[in-house]
Design a protein around this motif. Sequence first.
Motif, PDB file in Angstrom:
ATOM      1  N   GLN A  13       0.840  -1.208   0.000  1.00 60.06           N
ATOM      2  CA  GLN A  13       0.000   0.000   0.000  1.00 60.06           C
ATOM      3  C   GLN A  13       0.874   1.256   0.000  1.00 60.06           C
ATOM      4  OE1 GLN A  13      -2.666  -0.371   3.386  1.00 60.06           O
ATOM      5  NE2 GLN A  13      -4.276  -1.194   2.059  1.00 60.06           N
ATOM      6  N   ALA A  14       0.316   2.320  -0.501  1.00 62.43           N
ATOM      7  CA  ALA A  14       1.023   3.597  -0.489  1.00 62.43           C
ATOM      8  C   ALA A  14       1.460   3.934   0.942  1.00 62.43           C
ATOM      9  CB  ALA A  14       0.137   4.698  -1.048  1.00 62.43           C
ATOM     10  N   GLY A  15       2.689   4.427   1.034  1.00 64.70           N
ATOM     11  CA  GLY A  15       3.260   4.728   2.340  1.00 64.70           C
ATOM     12  C   GLY A  15       4.060   3.588   2.934  1.00 64.70           C
ATOM     13  N   GLY A  16       3.945   2.425   2.339  1.00 59.80           N
ATOM     14  CA  GLY A  16       4.638   1.255   2.837  1.00 59.80           C
ATOM     15  C   GLY A  16       6.071   1.175   2.342  1.00 59.80           C
ATOM     16  N   SER A  17       6.709   0.054   2.681  1.00 57.37           N
ATOM     17  CA  SER A  17       8.120  -0.139   2.352  1.00 57.37           C
ATOM     18  C   SER A  17       8.349  -1.507   1.711  1.00 57.37           C
ATOM     19  CB  SER A  17       8.980  -0.043   3.620  1.00 57.37           C
ATOM     20  OG  SER A  17       8.891   1.241   4.211  1.00 57.37           O
ATOM     21  N   LEU A  18       9.360  -1.566   0.894  1.00 56.42           N
ATOM     22  CA  LEU A  18       9.831  -2.815   0.317  1.00 56.42           C
ATOM     23  C   LEU A  18      11.348  -2.742   0.212  1.00 56.42           C
ATOM     24  CD1 LEU A  18       7.372  -3.449  -2.666  1.00 56.42           C
ATOM     25  CD2 LEU A  18       7.519  -4.794  -0.564  1.00 56.42           C
ATOM     26  N   ARG A  19      11.973  -3.904   0.194  1.00 53.04           N
ATOM     27  CA  ARG A  19      13.430  -3.958   0.009  1.00 53.04           C
ATOM     28  C   ARG A  19      13.745  -4.930  -1.105  1.00 53.04           C
ATOM     29  NH1 ARG A  19      18.081  -6.809   3.591  1.00 53.04           N
ATOM     30  NH2 ARG A  19      19.729  -5.239   3.401  1.00 53.04           N
ATOM     31  N   LEU A  20      14.376  -4.427  -2.148  1.00 59.70           N
ATOM     32  CA  LEU A  20      14.814  -5.265  -3.255  1.00 59.70           C
ATOM     33  C   LEU A  20      16.261  -5.670  -3.034  1.00 59.70           C
ATOM     34  CD1 LEU A  20      13.367  -3.314  -6.319  1.00 59.70           C
ATOM     35  CD2 LEU A  20      12.266  -5.062  -4.912  1.00 59.70           C
ATOM     36  N   ARG A  57      30.027   6.184  -2.981  1.00 61.37           N
ATOM     37  CA  ARG A  57      29.176   7.205  -3.587  1.00 61.37           C
ATOM     38  C   ARG A  57      27.850   6.588  -3.990  1.00 61.37           C
ATOM     39  NH1 ARG A  57      32.167  11.371  -7.485  1.00 61.37           N
ATOM     40  NH2 ARG A  57      30.301  12.507  -6.860  1.00 61.37           N
ATOM     41  N   THR A  58      26.794   7.330  -3.769  1.00 64.27           N
ATOM     42  CA  THR A  58      25.466   6.894  -4.173  1.00 64.27           C
ATOM     43  C   THR A  58      24.825   7.980  -5.028  1.00 64.27           C
ATOM     44  OG1 THR A  58      24.519   7.756  -2.112  1.00 64.27           O
ATOM     45  CG2 THR A  58      25.115   5.414  -2.155  1.00 64.27           C
ATOM     46  N   TYR A  59      23.912   7.539  -5.873  1.00 60.04           N
ATOM     47  CA  TYR A  59      23.256   8.420  -6.824  1.00 60.04           C
ATOM     48  C   TYR A  59      21.774   8.069  -6.844  1.00 60.04           C
ATOM     49  CZ  TYR A  59      28.131   8.355  -8.332  1.00 60.04           C
ATOM     50  OH  TYR A  59      29.512   8.394  -8.357  1.00 60.04           O
ATOM     51  N   TYR A  60      20.942   9.103  -6.926  1.00 60.71           N
ATOM     52  CA  TYR A  60      19.504   8.872  -6.915  1.00 60.71           C
ATOM     53  C   TYR A  60      18.800   9.748  -7.937  1.00 60.71           C
ATOM     54  CZ  TYR A  60      20.371   6.620  -2.413  1.00 60.71           C
ATOM     55  OH  TYR A  60      20.829   5.797  -1.432  1.00 60.71           O
ATOM     56  N   ALA A  61      17.741   9.206  -8.482  1.00 62.24           N
ATOM     57  CA  ALA A  61      16.841  10.034  -9.273  1.00 62.24           C
ATOM     58  C   ALA A  61      16.124  10.994  -8.333  1.00 62.24           C
ATOM     59  CB  ALA A  61      15.830   9.154  -9.998  1.00 62.24           C
ATOM     60  N   ASP A  62      15.805  12.168  -8.841  1.00 64.70           N
ATOM     61  CA  ASP A  62      15.123  13.165  -8.010  1.00 64.70           C
ATOM     62  C   ASP A  62      13.819  12.612  -7.433  1.00 64.70           C
ATOM     63  OD1 ASP A  62      16.006  16.035 -10.095  1.00 64.70           O
ATOM     64  OD2 ASP A  62      17.127  14.970  -8.542  1.00 64.70           O
ATOM     65  N   SER A  63      13.164  11.770  -8.201  1.00 64.31           N
ATOM     66  CA  SER A  63      11.845  11.274  -7.799  1.00 64.31           C
ATOM     67  C   SER A  63      11.900  10.345  -6.590  1.00 64.31           C
ATOM     68  CB  SER A  63      11.175  10.554  -8.972  1.00 64.31           C
ATOM     69  OG  SER A  63      11.985   9.482  -9.418  1.00 64.31           O
ATOM     70  N   PHE A  68      14.286   6.437  -1.034  1.00 59.22           N
ATOM     71  CA  PHE A  68      14.964   5.178  -1.348  1.00 59.22           C
ATOM     72  C   PHE A  68      16.413   5.262  -0.885  1.00 59.22           C
ATOM     73  CE2 PHE A  68      12.295   3.773  -5.292  1.00 59.22           C
ATOM     74  CZ  PHE A  68      11.132   3.948  -4.555  1.00 59.22           C
ATOM     75  N   THR A  69      16.942   4.113  -0.488  1.00 56.01           N
ATOM     76  CA  THR A  69      18.348   4.024  -0.092  1.00 56.01           C
ATOM     77  C   THR A  69      18.976   2.807  -0.747  1.00 56.01           C
ATOM     78  OG1 THR A  69      17.885   5.049   2.062  1.00 56.01           O
ATOM     79  CG2 THR A  69      19.975   3.872   1.823  1.00 56.01           C
ATOM     80  N   TYR A  80      21.298  -3.718  -2.579  1.00 60.55           N
ATOM     81  CA  TYR A  80      19.964  -3.622  -1.999  1.00 60.55           C
ATOM     82  C   TYR A  80      19.351  -2.275  -2.344  1.00 60.55           C
ATOM     83  CZ  TYR A  80      22.035  -7.305   0.866  1.00 60.55           C
ATOM     84  OH  TYR A  80      22.673  -8.443   1.286  1.00 60.55           O
ATOM     85  N   LEU A  81      18.038  -2.253  -2.423  1.00 63.10           N
ATOM     86  CA  LEU A  81      17.308  -1.002  -2.585  1.00 63.10           C
ATOM     87  C   LEU A  81      16.188  -0.985  -1.556  1.00 63.10           C
ATOM     88  CD1 LEU A  81      17.117   1.611  -4.274  1.00 63.10           C
ATOM     89  CD2 LEU A  81      15.341   0.458  -5.618  1.00 63.10           C
ATOM     90  N   GLN A  82      16.372  -0.185  -0.528  1.00 65.36           N
ATOM     91  CA  GLN A  82      15.339   0.002   0.473  1.00 65.36           C
ATOM     92  C   GLN A  82      14.414   1.115   0.011  1.00 65.36           C
ATOM     93  OE1 GLN A  82      14.746  -1.706   3.441  1.00 65.36           O
ATOM     94  NE2 GLN A  82      12.872  -0.472   3.486  1.00 65.36           N
ATOM     95  N   MET A  83      13.142   0.787  -0.141  1.00 65.26           N
ATOM     96  CA  MET A  83      12.168   1.744  -0.664  1.00 65.26           C
ATOM     97  C   MET A  83      11.144   2.044   0.419  1.00 65.26           C
ATOM     98  SD  MET A  83      11.649   0.162  -4.498  1.00 65.26           S
ATOM     99  CE  MET A  83      10.920  -1.360  -3.904  1.00 65.26           C
ATOM    100  N   ASN A  84      11.143   3.266   0.880  1.00 63.33           N
ATOM    101  CA  ASN A  84      10.210   3.710   1.910  1.00 63.33           C
ATOM    102  C   ASN A  84       9.248   4.746   1.345  1.00 63.33           C
ATOM    103  OD1 ASN A  84      11.623   2.113   3.791  1.00 63.33           O
ATOM    104  ND2 ASN A  84      12.984   3.799   4.327  1.00 63.33           N
TER     105      ASN A  84
END
Length: 122
Positions: A13-20, A57-63, A68-69, A80-84
């Motif tokens: 659900q929106a507001g939730g988290s996932l980790r890839l 070094r890490t890089y992220y899209a503005d969106s 995300f971490t 890993y991609l932690q998505m909050n």
Amino acid sequence: VQLQAFGGGGLVQAGGSLRLSCAASGRTFITYGMGWFRQAPGKEREFVAGISWNGGRTYYADSVEGRFTISRDNAKITVYLQMNSLKPEDTAVYYCVATDGGSWRRDVMDYWGKGTQVTVSS
């Protein structure tokens, strides 16, 4: 040489988290930058996040900046991609990538994993 995403994808659900997670075969990947792209239906594949070979070094899209971490464990050759704070617009197929260059342009990625679906419901 393969990139294999495992776990993490699915419906949230929106507001939730996932980790890839994405594991690489071959010690060579220790020297590669690794990252994630995504592709939503009807849209072009876009860069999401990247991390240098040593994690310095890490890089992220503005969106996704601030939500995300990206991280990596070179002992496991895994990224890993932690998505909050997920939003419906984060819904896409997510692809793990690896590159030995200094750019995160889609056309210069050296390796692509198979995609994993992330769906965020409103």
